[in-house]
Design a protein around this motif. Structure first.
Motif, PDB file in Angstrom:
ATOM      1  N   LEU A 109      23.405  49.793  21.468  1.00 50.66           N
ATOM      2  CA  LEU A 109      24.352  51.429  20.668  1.00 50.66           C
ATOM      3  C   LEU A 109      23.360  51.583  19.361  1.00 50.66           C
ATOM      4  O   LEU A 109      23.082  52.285  19.087  1.00 50.66           O
ATOM      5  N   THR A 110      22.977  50.726  18.683  1.00 51.33           N
ATOM      6  CA  THR A 110      22.226  50.848  17.341  1.00 51.33           C
ATOM      7  C   THR A 110      20.785  50.941  17.538  1.00 51.33           C
ATOM      8  O   THR A 110      20.575  51.649  17.103  1.00 51.33           O
ATOM      9  N   ASP A 135      30.555  54.856  14.201  1.00 53.92           N
ATOM     10  CA  ASP A 135      32.523  55.419  14.126  1.00 53.92           C
ATOM     11  C   ASP A 135      31.877  56.263  15.572  1.00 53.92           C
ATOM     12  O   ASP A 135      31.321  57.205  14.685  1.00 53.92           O
ATOM     13  N   PRO A 136      33.123  56.418  16.358  1.00 54.68           N
ATOM     14  CA  PRO A 136      33.609  55.108  16.471  1.00 54.68           C
ATOM     15  C   PRO A 136      33.646  54.381  17.584  1.00 54.68           C
ATOM     16  O   PRO A 136      34.310  53.284  17.489  1.00 54.68           O
ATOM     17  N   TYR A 137      32.691  54.719  18.463  1.00 55.87           N
ATOM     18  CA  TYR A 137      32.707  53.980  19.351  1.00 55.87           C
ATOM     19  C   TYR A 137      32.167  52.175  19.113  1.00 55.87           C
ATOM     20  O   TYR A 137      32.756  51.472  19.908  1.00 55.87           O
ATOM     21  N   LEU A 173      34.932  50.937  17.774  1.00 54.20           N
ATOM     22  CA  LEU A 173      36.143  49.850  18.972  1.00 54.20           C
ATOM     23  C   LEU A 173      36.113  49.410  19.905  1.00 54.20           C
ATOM     24  O   LEU A 173      36.600  47.961  20.037  1.00 54.20           O
ATOM     25  N   VAL A 174      34.654  49.131  20.553  1.00 55.74           N
ATOM     26  CA  VAL A 174      34.175  48.263  20.840  1.00 55.74           C
ATOM     27  C   VAL A 174      34.362  46.453  20.105  1.00 55.74           C
ATOM     28  O   VAL A 174      34.742  45.423  20.724  1.00 55.74           O
ATOM     29  N   PHE A 175      34.080  46.845  18.778  1.00 53.69           N
ATOM     30  CA  PHE A 175      33.870  45.468  18.301  1.00 53.69           C
ATOM     31  C   PHE A 175      35.841  45.377  17.549  1.00 53.69           C
ATOM     32  O   PHE A 175      35.957  43.668  17.585  1.00 53.69           O
ATOM     33  N   ASP A 176      36.358  46.066  17.323  1.00 54.91           N
ATOM     34  CA  ASP A 176      38.087  45.851  17.051  1.00 54.91           C
ATOM     35  C   ASP A 176      38.767  44.972  18.562  1.00 54.91           C
ATOM     36  O   ASP A 176      39.611  44.732  18.006  1.00 54.91           O
ATOM     37  N   GLN A 177      38.007  45.370  19.544  1.00 60.78           N
ATOM     38  CA  GLN A 177      39.108  45.101  20.648  1.00 60.78           C
ATOM     39  C   GLN A 177      38.499  43.758  21.055  1.00 60.78           C
ATOM     40  O   GLN A 177      39.870  43.243  21.719  1.00 60.78           O
TER      41      GLN A 177
END
Length: 654
Positions: A88-89, A96-98, A101-105
């Motif tokens: 993604l990088t 933010d946000p995608y 969100l991946v990391f926070d889950q």
């Protein structure tokens, strides 16, 4: 989050077929069956997903793989998610946000997943977010890895925050234990160098037990940029294996620091050891040739360029540099031949050739090429107009210059910059329109730099106007307080006006400031391309006796044709005999005499001078070209003078 991922699975035009995704968990039908354990199957699936992610070419493909992770129960797999975040990088997806969100889950992110997230912010910003994430990582008990610190240090580099960088440096040693890590060390060096703290970068380098070519080259480039070529050379000599980047750093470093001889020496050594040459190396060597003004080196570097695949039909950047080089070596005809051989021309090649014609006083050719450029629908840029305005200035085409300056923005979309104003001041000043030039400066929409006031001061020297010269010089003394040339020029203007008290005042000011005059220096290309250097008044050359005799003979012959020394070229209140003695040992006259002695009869003599040629030397060169039948080409710090049959290409307008 599951519902969020299912959205990706229902994409109407899947980028991976169901068969491809199914094959990520099923063995190939044509392979023998192997009874894997559940853990082995999971590891195989993870590896296959990593491979698929690596081959993704768009964000849609990444999202489709992400959805598949949920279907296979790998939504907590840090190994695969780390790769997903890095991809993604790679595609510059905002954190933010995608990605967040991946990391926070993920319930228990490992150090590598933390690092991938930190790295994303260190590359995209805001850079402070990467540090906040690191603090959060530490609070949750995840131990950093070496890549954590390289990511954080890159964020400090991007933000040019050396104080934060020092803190991260301390953390890398005290918490991470990465004092001896090669990658952390190289990133630390880069951070300190980019933040302008060269001594700290050198200290990191000295304390590293293991170094690679990146460690060495980073410092070599930094020393070269700082102008300390001696330190760069010492490091280079200690480098165990010298690659193209290291050699290029030395060649370009010497060239950019005005030391063309050393630049060409390193370039020659580079060729001798068989290191490949690229575009950057060639441009550095070409720049060195342009500074030196020696035709022999110019032809040699061009041969190397062609042998390396950068000939006129191959690389427009290198060829544009070759055009500039030949122009500055006094061979505008060779420059134009290179230009004509180009299979593709752009604004840079056109501009280089226009500037070449301009510096040789070929205003008509410059203007013809400018109009030819417009016919090709190549849009002129800022440099193009510097070229055409300079061409007008060098031959006194005042009306043409005024018209170009007035229409450059309206017709061509190029807003006049301070450099264009400097060209116009030079044009008006040379033509004697000093009041108009001063008025133009006062109406400039930006602050004039030293080049603008310097052009006006130089024009006052030509036309002997001490009053306007004082105005220009006073501004220059504020802008360039230690530029000795401005003081000398004003002193010379006062001397021409017979204002010796003002001359004494300026010279006293120079002494109080500790300014020392740069000696006049000229170099001439002798047989086999050997360069000989002469300083004004210096008779220490091995052939000084022969040079003095040849010069005296030349001046005697010139006197028979009406030559009289121009004593006003000596800005000292001394006797006429002393003035004649000083004039006789001007560096360009010594170079001319040596050129007559050391080159074949009938061949051209090429001289380069670090200062503006004086009126007396200009007169001598004109006469010498007539009585010797030689072409004499002199490049001073303003332009080229081509002397043939007693006439100069500048038409005595310089």
């Amino acid at each position: 989050m599951v519902a969020f991922s299912r959205k990706f699975c229902t994409t109407r035009s899947p980028l991976f077929s169901h068969k491809q995704l199914f094959q990520l968990q099923e063995p190939q039908q044509n392979q023998p069956f192997i009874p894997f354990s559940q853990l082995q199957q999971r590891k195989l699936l993870e590896s296959q997903l990593i491979s698929v992610l690596h081959g993704c070419n768009s964000l849609k493909q990444i999202k489709q793989v992400h959805a598949h992770l949920f279907r296979k129960g790998l939504d907590q797999c840090c190994f695969v998610l780390t790769k997903l975040l890095r991809m993604l990088t790679k595609f510059d997806v905002p954190m933010d946000p995608y990605p967040r969100l991946v990391f926070d889950q993920v319930k228990r992110p490992n150090p590598f997943l933390w690092t991938a997230f930190i790295r994303g912010y260190s590359l995209q910003g805001p850079f402070t977010e990467s540090v906040l994430l690191y603090n959060c990582m530490r609070r949750e008990g995840a131990g950093p890895v070496s890549f954590t610190f390289t990511a954080l240090l890159k964020a400090c580099t991007a933000a040019l925050d050396v104080n934060l960088g020092r803190q991260i440096h301390a953390q890398a040693i005290s918490i991470g234990g990465f004092a001896n890590d090669l990658y952390v060390g190289n990133t630390l060096i880069e951070m300190y160098l980019k933040c302008g703290v060269l001594d700290c970068g050198r200290r990191v380098f000295d304390e590293m037990p293991d170094k690679d070519v990146i460690s060495w080259t980073s410092l070599i480039v930094a020393y070269a940029k700082s102008g300390d070529m001696e330190a760069a050379a010492r490091l280079f000599d200690g480098l165990p294996e010298k690659d193209m980047v290291a050699w290029t750093a030395m060649v370009t470093g010497y060239a950019q620091n005005g030391r063309p001889r050393e630049a060409l020496e390193y370039f020659e050594r580079m060729q001798d050891v068989g290191v490949e040459t690229d575009e950057v190396t060639l441009v550095g060597a070409i720049s060195a040739c342009a500074q030196l003004g020696a035709a022999k080196y110019a032809n040699w570097v061009r041969d190397v360029a062609e042998q390396s695949g950068f000939g006129p039909t191959k690389n427009v950047v290198v060829v544009s540099a070759l055009i500039d080089m030949y122009s500055k070596c006094g061979s505008v005809e060779d420059a134009y031949r290179v230009f004509e051989a180009m299979s593709e021309r752009n604004v840079f090649s056109f501009s280089s050739m226009i500037l070449g014609f301009a510096m040789h006083g070929r205003a008509d050719a410059a203007m013809r090429l400018f109009h030819e450029m417009l016919k090709t629908e190549t849009k002129p840029n800022r440099v193009t107009f510097v070229g055409v305005l300079t061409a007008c200035s060098h031959v006194g085409m005042v009306e043409q210059g005024r018209h170009l300056f007035a229409t450059m923005e309206e017709c061509y979309g190029v807003s006049p910059s301070v450099d264009h104003y400097a060209c116009m001041v030079d044009l008006l000043g040379r033509a004697g329109c000093l009041e108009e030039a001063l008025k133009l400066i006062k109406t400039m929409p930006m602050e004039p730099h030293g080049g603008v006031w310097g052009a006006l001061l130089g024009a006052c020297r030509i036309h002997g106007n001490p009053d306007i010269a004082e105005i220009a010089a006073n501004h220059l003394f504020e802008i360039e307080p230690n530029a000795i040339g401005n003081y000398i020029l004003l002193s010379n203007i006062y001397a021409l006006a017979g204002r010796w008290d003002d001359v004494s005042r300026i010279r006293k000011l120079m002494r109080e400031k500790g300014l020392r005059k740069n000696p006049g220096c000229s170099w001439v290309e002798a047989k086999k391309g050997v360069i000989h250097e002469f300083f004004a008044g210096d008779m220490t050359h091995p052939k000084s006796t022969e040079i003095k005799r040849a010069l005296e003979d030349l001046l005697d012959r010139l006197k028979e044709h009406g030559y009289l020394p121009n004593l006003s070229s000596v800005a000292y209140d001394v006797s006429d005999e002393d003035k004649k003695r000083i004039l006789m040992t001007h560096s360009e006259k010594l170079a001319l005499a040596f050129g007559l002695l050391s080159t074949n009869v009938g061949s051209s003599i090429r001289i380069v001078k670090n200062l503006r040629i004086c009126e007396d030397c200009h007169s001598v060169m004109c006469g010498a070209s007539q009585i010797t039948g030689r072409e004499i080409i002199v490049r001073d710090n303003m332009r080229f003078h081509h002397f043939r049959d007693g006439v100069c290409s500048c038409g005595n307008f310089w």
